[in-house]
Design a protein around this motif. Structure first.
Motif, PDB file in Angstrom:
ATOM      1  N   ALA A 419       0.833  -1.206   0.000  1.00 51.26           N
ATOM      2  CA  ALA A 419       0.000   0.000   0.000  1.00 51.26           C
ATOM      3  C   ALA A 419       0.868   1.257   0.000  1.00 51.26           C
ATOM      4  CB  ALA A 419      -0.903  -0.002   1.234  1.00 51.26           C
ATOM      5  N   ARG A 420       2.185   1.079  -0.102  1.00 54.03           N
ATOM      6  CA  ARG A 420       3.071   2.215   0.142  1.00 54.03           C
ATOM      7  C   ARG A 420       2.975   3.300  -0.927  1.00 54.03           C
ATOM      8  NH1 ARG A 420       8.767  -0.889  -0.553  1.00 54.03           N
ATOM      9  NH2 ARG A 420       7.800  -2.063   1.115  1.00 54.03           N
ATOM     10  N   TYR A 421       2.416   2.970  -2.090  1.00 51.47           N
ATOM     11  CA  TYR A 421       2.393   3.966  -3.166  1.00 51.47           C
ATOM     12  C   TYR A 421       1.162   4.865  -3.133  1.00 51.47           C
ATOM     13  CZ  TYR A 421       6.331   1.446  -5.078  1.00 51.47           C
ATOM     14  OH  TYR A 421       7.566   0.875  -5.245  1.00 51.47           O
ATOM     15  N   SER A 422       0.163   4.484  -2.354  1.00 44.26           N
ATOM     16  CA  SER A 422      -1.073   5.272  -2.352  1.00 44.26           C
ATOM     17  C   SER A 422      -0.985   6.395  -1.313  1.00 44.26           C
ATOM     18  CB  SER A 422      -2.269   4.381  -2.042  1.00 44.26           C
ATOM     19  OG  SER A 422      -2.133   3.825  -0.750  1.00 44.26           O
ATOM     20  N   PHE A 423      -1.907   7.330  -1.426  1.00 43.96           N
ATOM     21  CA  PHE A 423      -1.934   8.479  -0.534  1.00 43.96           C
ATOM     22  C   PHE A 423      -1.985   8.015   0.928  1.00 43.96           C
ATOM     23  CE2 PHE A 423      -4.459  11.733   1.770  1.00 43.96           C
ATOM     24  CZ  PHE A 423      -3.594  12.802   1.633  1.00 43.96           C
TER      25      PHE A 423
END
Lengths: 639, 368
Positions: A419-423
């Motif tokens: 999930a590290r790429y999402s806001f």
């Protein structure tokens, strides 16, 4: 303008890189073979990762069993030194395992083979392999050793087998995507969770705009019948359950999607709530509690463990790559002193979450040792994290034997699951594509107002060659779909670097097609499927009138994947849709992917034609009798 | 031509015989004093909306251990521990009118056939199958029977089978069976044979092993006179069927039949203790005993003797009559009777009996 041009350039570069990378490195995309994580690395090596998903101690605590999904084996380790004792080959894509009450047998659910492997823990050999239902995902024996219960993800049921012979005695209706079985501490009940929301029968016609409903199916072990179902309102995906040793507290890990509001609201925490359902005597009525905190999300809670003294709950969070630690006393005080619901209250978890411990990529199953260690299986890192529960500190990371190099596919898969790429790290691709499949939900994706352009989520299996993407066919290729589109509409955050996007695209293009459960061995068709195929292929109706090309099933749903890759208006445009011209969806494993149509308004395959095809725009079907329509559907289910 | 002549001659002869029988007089049905055969006596407790029943028009009753499920014109009722729980369309039930019920003993699931589809009640959850959302042949479901992983369904447009393992629906109608009419009123399924009660098309037998269909019709055709009694099914309008111990019990609106695979034995009011030829429901206990739900009361046949339980047709007072093998009818003094004479469903709870009637539900408690 400059930014747009740069974006296009970048997309083109990425697409080119992707193709070049695949060609140069010999990346073997899926060809229908076994589902092991055999991947070609950047150097061309074939890399088989272990991909541990579950972990167990032997009853005496001296051995550690690790279920490795990628290498399709159970690895037996010394529990003290973590030294390898033996690797035992099992079936394809094993998903769950458990020990018999006496510890003498280890049962493994092989999800792609539709079998259970029975391992003799004395000899560490597979003693038997028993056929079960479709996509078995976990297996539990009763205390008396009489019956074996197997959760079947595709057939949505729990098979009851004779524990000595493996003969199936019956199947119990579970929820959709039955996957994980947990016995109560006294063994009298089994709690079954499901990775997909329950089916919604059509009643008002607005079912695609109502929150999901899931359940925990509770089985009376002695009678082997469903005793009750704990309703999980607003929940779409359930994972592990754990109990306190006194049996008074049950905890289920789950995902609470907010699919009725535009995904643009990610910036307001509007995509998912990562929650637990608490049930049992300590709680009273089941209650849903959140794990998220602003900027500290606990994405996709999966594994749950409760310490023997009931002081702590540990939850592995796949997307956030952490283990969340909850103080039970503070949690119970909170729920007994605060009026719910608080599933979406980002300030709630501060009352009971006491630590967040970073672990490896995609943490899944966990187990507590007698001496206070918590072991976590990091699926996409081939490691076990060892946490000291007295200090809640990561004390050790145990690498499992296997390749140390990160392949393109592995990196792509890590990118898919994180999930590290999402806001603020709120979601990842796997939030909506559970285990790289789909989610059974409809979403309001575009920032064009509430309730406009509702779209059904589609299955990702074997999608290479099915472009364009999106229901309106707006994205010509995966680099666009996974790159600018995802970044802009989904993540609303930083862009992937080009290498990461390339690897992600390669991974998505490689997601294999699961075996079709409606095809007979040898792939010959049953008489009903043959009749249905003839209807699918027909060029004239029953009155001898030619069916125009665009009105034939086989014209739009052509080819081995069932799509002409063109857009058509099949008369399903709703007042809330911006267009009725829709991309032809592929038919791969279409039987699994309800609801149907672009907005999920058809609850079943039948409803596509019985409800939504009054003018024969979605194929000429109104001349068919009921049994002929049944035949057509029998054929579609083999696709 | 020769065959036609022979048949005509047989019809004539049988007609003459029938006239002779009528002239000699029907078996006596006037109560006589004497020692009646020992037949079960019940104390009937009756339920209506006044004490919690969802509706007084009760189509079906099903016993599941200590629990009793009731299909009514306005919802599905569950009677447990002296309390009623009502399931309606708001709970997911396919339709308010529940016509038939079946129990899956292995799983504990209950299947309810309604006027608007088929519902499965499992652990409190209701799943509904309709002709629009599934392969179900028609929404009007008159009968349902569970056998292994198969659910057999009798509908107003043929019969069908749902395979619970694969989810496949198989339809049976005039195109692939000897079914002339497709109004299927009842079904009784076992692992070997499946029987369908077809309104106007006789009794259909499906052999599960061979996949072969057989049709049993009234040898008198559509002639309302019974010319060939015990030569075959008593009438084409079959309303209910029960297959137990390799014996078929079939109910029609013109009498009832028992078939052992070789011989037929038919029951009419004129030569048995059946209170009416108009029979809605039949339930075999074993090879020799059966219960009959008629429009003129509840009847029991023990293989030799008959007992009828009902409110008197003339006074409305509770009545029990026993008819022995010789046709002697004895009145048994009783103080209770089923709620109504129009009986639509029957099930057993140990030695007790539950009866669905057009005006209430009855629990017959065996008196020792």
């Amino acid at each position: 303008m400059k930014r747009r041009v740069q974006g296009r350039l970048r997309t083109a570069v990425v697409a080119g890189l992707c193709g070049l990378g695949a060609a140069l490195c010999g990346i073997a995309l899926w060809t229908g073979g076994p589902a092991h994580a055999d991947v070609n690395g950047r150097t061309g090596e074939v890399l088989t990762y272990a991909s541990p998903v579950e972990v167990l101690f032997s009853p005496d605590g001296t051995r550690l069993y690790v279920l490795c999904q990628g290498s399709a084996e159970v690895r037996v380790l010394d529990a003290a030194s973590y030294a390898a004792i033996k690797n035992i080959a099992v079936g394809r894509v094993p998903r769950g395992f458990s020990l018999s009450a006496d510890g003498k047998r280890l049962f493994v659910a092989n999800s792609w083979d539709d079998t259970v492997s029975v391992i003799d823990t004395g000899t560490l050999e597979v003693a038997a392999t028993w056929p079960v239902g479709a996509e078995p995902s976990s297996v539990v024996e009763d205390r008396e050793g009489k019956q074996l219960f197997v959760a079947n993800r595709i057939s949505n049921d729990v098979a009851v087998l004779n524990a000595q012979t493996g003969a199936e005695e019956k199947r119990l209706a579970a929820g959709r995507g039955a996957s994980y079985i947990t016995p109560s501490p006294d063994g009298s009940r089994l709690y079954v969770t499901h990775v997909y929301p329950n089916f919604k029968p059509r009643r008002t016609g607005m079912e695609n705009r109502t929150p999901p409903e899931a359940e925990i199916t509770v089985i009376d072990t002695a009678r082997a019948v469903v005793a009750e179902r704990i309703p999980l309102h607003n929940i779409a995906h359930g994972f592990h359950v754990a109990f306190s040793t006194d049996g008074r507290l049950g905890v289920a890990a789950q995902l609470h999607p907010k699919n009725l509001v535009p995904l643009a609201h990610l910036e307001h925490s509007g995509a998912f709530a990562d929650t637990l359902t608490l049930f049992g005597a300590d709680v009273g009525k089941p209650v849903e509690i959140p794990l998220d905190e602003l900027e500290r999300y606990a994405v996709r809670p999966f594994g749950v463990a409760i310490t023997a003294d009931k002081s702590r709950i540990y939850v592995s969070c796949e997307g956030s790559e952490i283990v969340t630690v909850i103080d039970v006393e503070r949690l119970l005080r909170f729920i007994h002193t605060h009026q719910g619901p608080y599933a979406q209250d980002l300030s709630a978890s501060a009352n009971y979450v006491v630590a967040r411990i970073a672990v490896g990529h995609d943490p899944r199953g966990m187990v507590l040792s007698r001496d206070g260690k918590l072991l976590v299986a990091n699926r996409l890192e081939d490691t076990l994290s060892v946490i000291d529960t007295r200090s809640n500190v990561l004390s050790k990371t145990v690498p499992l034997a296997g390749p140390k190099q990160l392949s393109v596919l592995r990196h792509g898969e890590q990118t898919f699951y994180t999930a590290r790429y999402s806001f603020q790290g709120q979601i990842g691709c796997a939030n909506c594509h559970i285990d790289s499949t789909f989610d059974g939900l409809t979403w309001d994706l575009e920032p064009d107002g509430f309730g406009r352009d509702i779209v059904d989520n589609r299955l990702l299996e074997d999608i290479k060659g099915t472009e364009p993407y999106k229901w309106n066919g707006g994205n010509p290729n995966l680099p666009t779909e996974c790159g600018p589109r995802t970044e802009k509409y989904f993540w609303r955050a930083e862009n992937y670097d080009d290498l990461t996007l390339t690897d992600l695209v390669v991974y998505v293009r490689s997601i294999p097609r699961r075996p079709n459960r409606w095809k007979l061995p040898g792939y010959e068709l049953t008489p009903a499927q043959e009749r249905g195929k003839a209807l699918f292929m027909r060029t004239a109706d029953k009155f001898g009138n030619p069916i125009p090309e665009g009105n034939r099933c086989s014209y739009c749903h052509s080819g081995s994947k069932g799509t002409s890759q063109k857009s058509f208006d099949v008369g399903t445009k709703k007042a809330t849709d911006n267009t009725g011209l829709l991309d032809t969806p592929q038919l791969i494993n279409v039987a699994l992917t309800a609801p149907y149509l672009h907005d999920g308004s058809a609850a079943t395959l039948e409803e596509i034609w019985t409800v939504f095809n009054p003018e024969d725009k979605h194929g000429r079907t109104n001349d068919l009798t009921k049994d002929e329509l049944n035949d057509l559907i029998e054929y579609l289910r083999t696709r | 031509m020769k065959w036609a002549w022979n048949k005509s001659a047989m019809v004539l002869a049988a007609g003459m015989l029938a006239v002779g029988v009528v002239a000699l007089g029907a078996p006596p049905d006037v109560p006589k004093a004497g020692v009646a055969p020992t037949m079960p006596r019940y104390r009937f407790e009756n339920f209506t909306t006044a004490n919690g029943l969802p509706d007084n028009h009760v189509y079906a009753v099903l016993v599941d251990g200590d629990r009793v499920w009731v299909g009514t014109d306005n919802g599905l009722g569950l009677y447990e521990n002296g309390k009623w729980k009502i399931y309606t369309t708001q709970d997911g039930l396919a339709h308010r009118a529940v016509l038939t019920l079946a129990f899956d003993k292995r799983t504990g699931d209950v299947w309810a056939g309604t006027m608007g589809g088929l519902s499965r009640i499992s652990g409190g959850r209701i799943d509904t199958y309709t002709q629009l959302n599934s392969g179900l042949s028609n929404d009007v479901v008159y009968g349902v029977s569970v056998e292994g992983e198969n659910v057999w369904v009798a509908t107003a447009a043929g019969a069908c089978r749902l395979d619970l393992h694969t989810g496949q629906w198989s339809l049976y109608n005039e195109r692939n069976t000897p079914m002339v009419e497709i109004w299927v009123y009842g079904v009784s399924a076992t692992p070997t044979k499946v029987y369908f009660a077809v309104w106007g098309s006789g009794l259909l037998e499906y052999d599960q092993r061979t996949g072969r269909w057989d049709k049993y019709e009234d040898p008198d055709g559509e002639n309302e006179m019974v010319l060939f009694k015990d030569q075959g099914l008593i009438h084409e309008i079959v309303t209910s069927v029960s297959y137990v111990d390799n014996i078929v019990w079939a109910a029609t609106y013109f009498g009832d039949s028992r078939y052992d695979g070789r011989y037929w034995h038919n029951f009419l009011t004129k030569d048995s203790g059946l209170p009416s030829n108009f029979t809605n429901f039949i339930k075999g206990v074993d090879a020799n005993r059966a219960w009959f739900g008629t429009d003129k009361g509840l009847a029991y046949y023990d293989g030799v003797n008959w007992a009828v339980y009902r409110p008197s047709l003339t006074t409305g007072k509770p009545e029990m009559t026993v008819r022995d093998a010789k046709g002697n009818v004895t009145q048994v003094a009783v103080t209770t009777a089923p709620a109504h004479n129009y009986v639509l469903g029957i099930d057993f709870q140990g030695s007790d009996i539950w009866v669905a009637t057009a005006k209430g539900l009855s629990h017959g408690i065996l008196q020792r």
